[in-house]
Design an enzyme around this catalytic site. Structure first.
Site, PDB file in Angstrom:
ATOM      1  N   HIS A 230     -57.815 -28.182 -64.703  1.00 18.16           N
ATOM      2  CA  HIS A 230     -59.208 -28.480 -65.086  1.00 18.16           C
ATOM      3  C   HIS A 230     -60.174 -27.393 -64.630  1.00 18.16           C
ATOM      4  O   HIS A 230     -60.012 -26.824 -63.548  1.00 18.16           O
ATOM      5  CB  HIS A 230     -59.639 -29.866 -64.613  1.00 18.16           C
ATOM      6  CG  HIS A 230     -59.664 -30.090 -63.130  1.00 18.16           C
ATOM      7  ND1 HIS A 230     -60.775 -29.842 -62.347  1.00 18.16           N
ATOM      8  CD2 HIS A 230     -58.711 -30.570 -62.280  1.00 18.16           C
ATOM      9  CE1 HIS A 230     -60.507 -30.170 -61.095  1.00 18.16           C
ATOM     10  NE2 HIS A 230     -59.268 -30.602 -61.015  1.00 18.16           N
TER      11      HIS A 230
ATOM     12  N   ASP B 168     -63.562 -27.803 -64.217  1.00 13.62           N
ATOM     13  CA  ASP B 168     -64.735 -28.221 -63.443  1.00 13.62           C
ATOM     14  C   ASP B 168     -64.439 -28.289 -61.957  1.00 13.62           C
ATOM     15  O   ASP B 168     -63.283 -28.400 -61.538  1.00 13.62           O
ATOM     16  CB  ASP B 168     -65.259 -29.582 -63.930  1.00 13.62           C
ATOM     17  CG  ASP B 168     -64.301 -30.724 -63.659  1.00 13.62           C
ATOM     18  OD1 ASP B 168     -63.081 -30.559 -63.915  1.00 13.62           O
ATOM     19  OD2 ASP B 168     -64.754 -31.783 -63.184  1.00 13.62           O
TER      20      ASP B 168
ATOM     21  N   ASP C 255     -59.438 -26.221 -56.183  1.00 11.57           N
ATOM     22  CA  ASP C 255     -59.237 -27.439 -56.987  1.00 11.57           C
ATOM     23  C   ASP C 255     -60.157 -27.332 -58.190  1.00 11.57           C
ATOM     24  O   ASP C 255     -61.327 -27.638 -58.097  1.00 11.57           O
ATOM     25  CB  ASP C 255     -59.574 -28.654 -56.127  1.00 11.57           C
ATOM     26  CG  ASP C 255     -59.583 -29.944 -56.927  1.00 11.57           C
ATOM     27  OD1 ASP C 255     -59.171 -29.933 -58.092  1.00 11.57           O
ATOM     28  OD2 ASP C 255     -60.027 -30.973 -56.375  1.00 11.57           O
TER      29      ASP C 255
ATOM     30  N   GLU D 140     -62.715 -33.318 -65.061  1.00 11.03           N
ATOM     31  CA  GLU D 140     -61.687 -34.117 -64.371  1.00 11.03           C
ATOM     32  C   GLU D 140     -62.287 -34.838 -63.171  1.00 11.03           C
ATOM     33  O   GLU D 140     -61.982 -35.987 -62.896  1.00 11.03           O
ATOM     34  CB  GLU D 140     -60.538 -33.205 -63.913  1.00 11.03           C
ATOM     35  CG  GLU D 140     -59.314 -33.957 -63.372  1.00 11.03           C
ATOM     36  CD  GLU D 140     -59.362 -34.239 -61.879  1.00 11.03           C
ATOM     37  OE1 GLU D 140     -58.509 -35.014 -61.392  1.00 11.03           O
ATOM     38  OE2 GLU D 140     -60.251 -33.710 -61.174  1.00 11.03           O
TER      39      GLU D 140
ATOM     40  N   ASP E 234     -52.367 -29.618 -60.270  1.00  9.05           N
ATOM     41  CA  ASP E 234     -53.613 -29.999 -59.604  1.00  9.05           C
ATOM     42  C   ASP E 234     -53.339 -30.737 -58.300  1.00  9.05           C
ATOM     43  O   ASP E 234     -54.176 -31.513 -57.831  1.00  9.05           O
ATOM     44  CB  ASP E 234     -54.438 -30.887 -60.575  1.00  9.05           C
ATOM     45  CG  ASP E 234     -55.856 -31.110 -60.090  1.00  9.05           C
ATOM     46  OD1 ASP E 234     -56.344 -30.295 -59.293  1.00  9.05           O
ATOM     47  OD2 ASP E 234     -56.476 -32.099 -60.523  1.00  9.05           O
TER      48      ASP E 234
HETATM   49 ZN   LIG Z   1     -58.408 -31.363 -59.191  1.00  6.72          ZN
END
Ligand SMILES: [Zn+2]
Length: 443
Positions: A109, A111, A172, A206, A229
Site C-alpha cells: 500500500h 498510504d 509501513d 490501507e 506488509d
Molecule cells: Zn501496512
C-alpha cells in the site's frame, strides 16, 4: 518424451532455486527505493468518504507507474479515479507451461498511517549496527531500545534505517513497495529463474481500512495474492480475527428530576452495572496471541436511553458464540437488578477469519513458507489480531495471506527496518514466484 521433459524441468528449476542470489545488488536496489519513496508524503485520512482519502497519495502512485513502465512492464496502469497502480510481469515459461501455472500477485500500500506525520521524512541509516539502543538525532527523547525491540539483536551487522525522530518512517508499507519493485527487476534481470504470470498492485488507503474498496480483483486477474506488509523477518499470516459488533440499548424513563419520585427509571445506572460485569480475563488489555476479547468502546446516553457499543473478537466461531452468550447473560443479570429498564442486545457481523477460506488453499501458505526457507528465513505463522486488506480481498474471491516486509514499530516515530529484512523479503518474493512455476508447470 513427456516424462523426460518433466524430469528435466524439475532438475532445472531445483537448481535455479538453490542458486545464491546477488544480495549486494538486492540490498542496494531495495534500500535506494525505500529512501526515495519515504520522501513522498502519502498520509491517508480517517473518516473521509472517498478513495483515496488524500490526493497526495497520487504523488507516489505516479512515480511507481513510471518506474514500472521504465523497468519494462508494458501494461502498467494507474486508476486515475481511485489511485490503484496495476501491472503484469509476463511469464517466462513456454506458453504451454505458463497456462498450467496459476497467476499470482503481490500487493503493497502507498498510504502512510494518519497517526504521525510523514511529511519531510529525513531517513537515517545506522550502518553496521553493533547492538545497543538507537537514539534518534533530532529528538533525543525518541530512543529505540533493545528492551522494547529485542529483534534488533537479530540484526547485528545490518544497516538499520530510522527517521530523525520527528516523523513516521512509513516503511509501513514503502518497504513492501520497494521489495516488490526490486523483486520484479531482479526477475527481469535473471530470466533463468522461471515464473508464471506475476501481477503487481499498489493500493491506497490501507491504513484507514479502505484499501480493497475499489480493487479491480477481476481485471487484475490474479488467482492468489500476497500482501507484503508484515513485521519481522519470517512473519507470515493467514489468519485474522472473526469480528462482530454488539450494540446494547438500555431504555429507561425520564421525567423532571424535581418530581421524579417513583417515576424516573435512569438507564445510566443499568448501563454502568452492565459494564461492571465484563470478564476481566477477556479484555484487549488482558489478552494476547490466540485469545479473543470483549471490548466496550463507545458509550452515549442519558436517563431515557443509553447505548453501548462492544467489539467481539475471536479466532474461532465457537469462541464468538461463547462471547455472545456471555453478553446475553450480562443482560439477564442486569435485568434482574433493574427490572424496569428495557434492554436490547443486537449483534452484527463485521468480518470473518480469512483462514476459513485460506485453509482450503493450503498451498498458498505452504509455498510462502517454502520460499522463506529457501531464503534462510524461519517462517513464523502469526495470527493477526485484527483485519487486513488481505482478509477483505480473500472474501472478495482473492485468497491473500500477508508476508513480512520488515517494518517494525509501525505508526510511530520509532519505526525502523533493517536492510537484511528487506533483502530477505525480496528473496522470498523471487523464490515464491519460482516455486509456483516449479510446482505447477510440469503437472
Ligand atoms: Zn501496512
Amino acid at each position: 518424451m513427456k516424462t523426460l521433459f518433466v524430469l528435466f524441468s524439475v532438475l532445472f528449476f531445483a537448481e535455479v532455486s538453490l542458486a545464491q542470489m546477488d544480495e549486494n545488488w538486492i540490498k542496494q536496489a531495495a534500500v535506494d527505493r525505500l529512501l526515495r519513496y519515504v520522501k513522498i508524503d502519502t498520509q491517508s485520512k480517517e473518516e473521509v468518504d472517498r478513495v483515496p482519502s488524500t490526493e497526495k497519495q497520487f504523488d507516489l502512485a505516479r512515480i511507481l507507474l513510471k518506474e514500472l513502465q521504465d523497468i519494462g512492464l508494458k501494461d502498467a496502469r494507474l486508476d486515475e479515479e481511485y489511485c490503484y497502480v496495476y501491472a503484469t510481469l509476463p511469464s517466462n515459461l513456454s506458453e504451454e507451461e505458463a497456462a498450467k501455472v496459476p497467476v499470482i500477485g503481490f500487493i503493497a500500500h502507498v498510504d502512510a498511517s494518519p497517526s504521525v506525520s510523514d511529511a519531510n521524512v529525513n531517513p537515517i541509516i545506522h550502518k553496521n549496527y553493533q547492538g545497543g539502543d538507537i537514539v534518534l538525532p533530532n529528538d533525543t527523547t525518541q530512543v529505540i531500545t533493545v528492551k522494547n525491540n529485542p529483534n534488533l539483536l537479530n540484526n547485528i551487522g545490518s544497516d538499520i534505517i530510522t527517521t530523525d525522530g520527528t516523523t513516521l518512517l512509513a516503511a509501513d508499507d514503502k518497504a513492501g513497495i520497494a521489495e516488490i519493485m526490486t523483486a520484479v527487476e531482479y526477475l527481469l534481470k535473471h530470466p533463468q529463474i522461471k515464473h508464471g504470470t506475476i501481477k503487481i498492485a499498489f493500493t491506497p488507503d490501507e491504513e484507514v481500512g479502505h484499501g480493497p474498496k475499489y480493487f479491480d480483483v477481476k481485471g487484475w486477474g490474479a488467482k492468489y495474492a500476497y500482501t507484503i506488509d508484515g513485521g519481522q523477518r519470517g512473519e507470515l499470516s493467514d489468519e485474522t480475527f472473526n469480528a462482530n459488533t454488539a450494540i446494547v440499548t438500555f431504555n429507561g424513563k425520564n421525567t423532571h428530576p424535581g418530581y421524579a419520585k417513583g417515576i424516573m427509571v435512569n438507564s445510566l445506572y443499568a448501563a454502568s452495572y452492565f459494564i461492571s460485569l465484563f470478564p476481566e480475563n477477556m479484555k484487549p488489555e488482558t489478552t494476547s496471541g490466540r485469545e479473543g476479547y470483549l471490548h466496550p468502546y463507545d458509550l452515549t446516553g442519558n436517563e431515557e436511553q443509553t447505548r453501548l457499543k462492544i467489539l467481539i473478537r475471536d479466532f474461532e466461531m465457537s469462541g464468538m458464540e461463547a462471547k455472545a452468550k456471555i453478553l446475553e447473560n450480562m443482560k439477564e443479570k442486569t435485568l434482574g437488578e433493574f427490572p424496569k429498564v428495557k434492554i436490547d442486545l443486537n449483534i452484527t457481523e463485521s468480518y470473518r477469519n480469512m483462514n476459513s477460506i485460506l485453509s482450503k488453499y493450503s498451498e498458498v501458505t505452504k509455498f510462502a513458507e517454502e520460499a522463506m526457507k529457501q531464503a534462510d528465513v524461519r517462517p513464523v505463522n502469526l495470527p493477526i489480531r485484527g483485519g487486513t486488506d488481505g482478509s477483505k480481498l480473500t472474501f472478495m474471491g482473492l485468497p491473500t495471506p500477508n508476508i513480512f516486509a520488515g517494518e517494525e514499530n509501525p505508526h510511530g516515530k520509532q519505526e525502523w527496518v533493517s536492510d537484511k529484512s528487506m533483502v530477505k523479503a525480496v528473496e522470498t518474493i523471487v523464490n515464491l514466484s519460482n516455486i509456483w512455476a516449479e510446482k505447477d508447470a510440469g503437472k
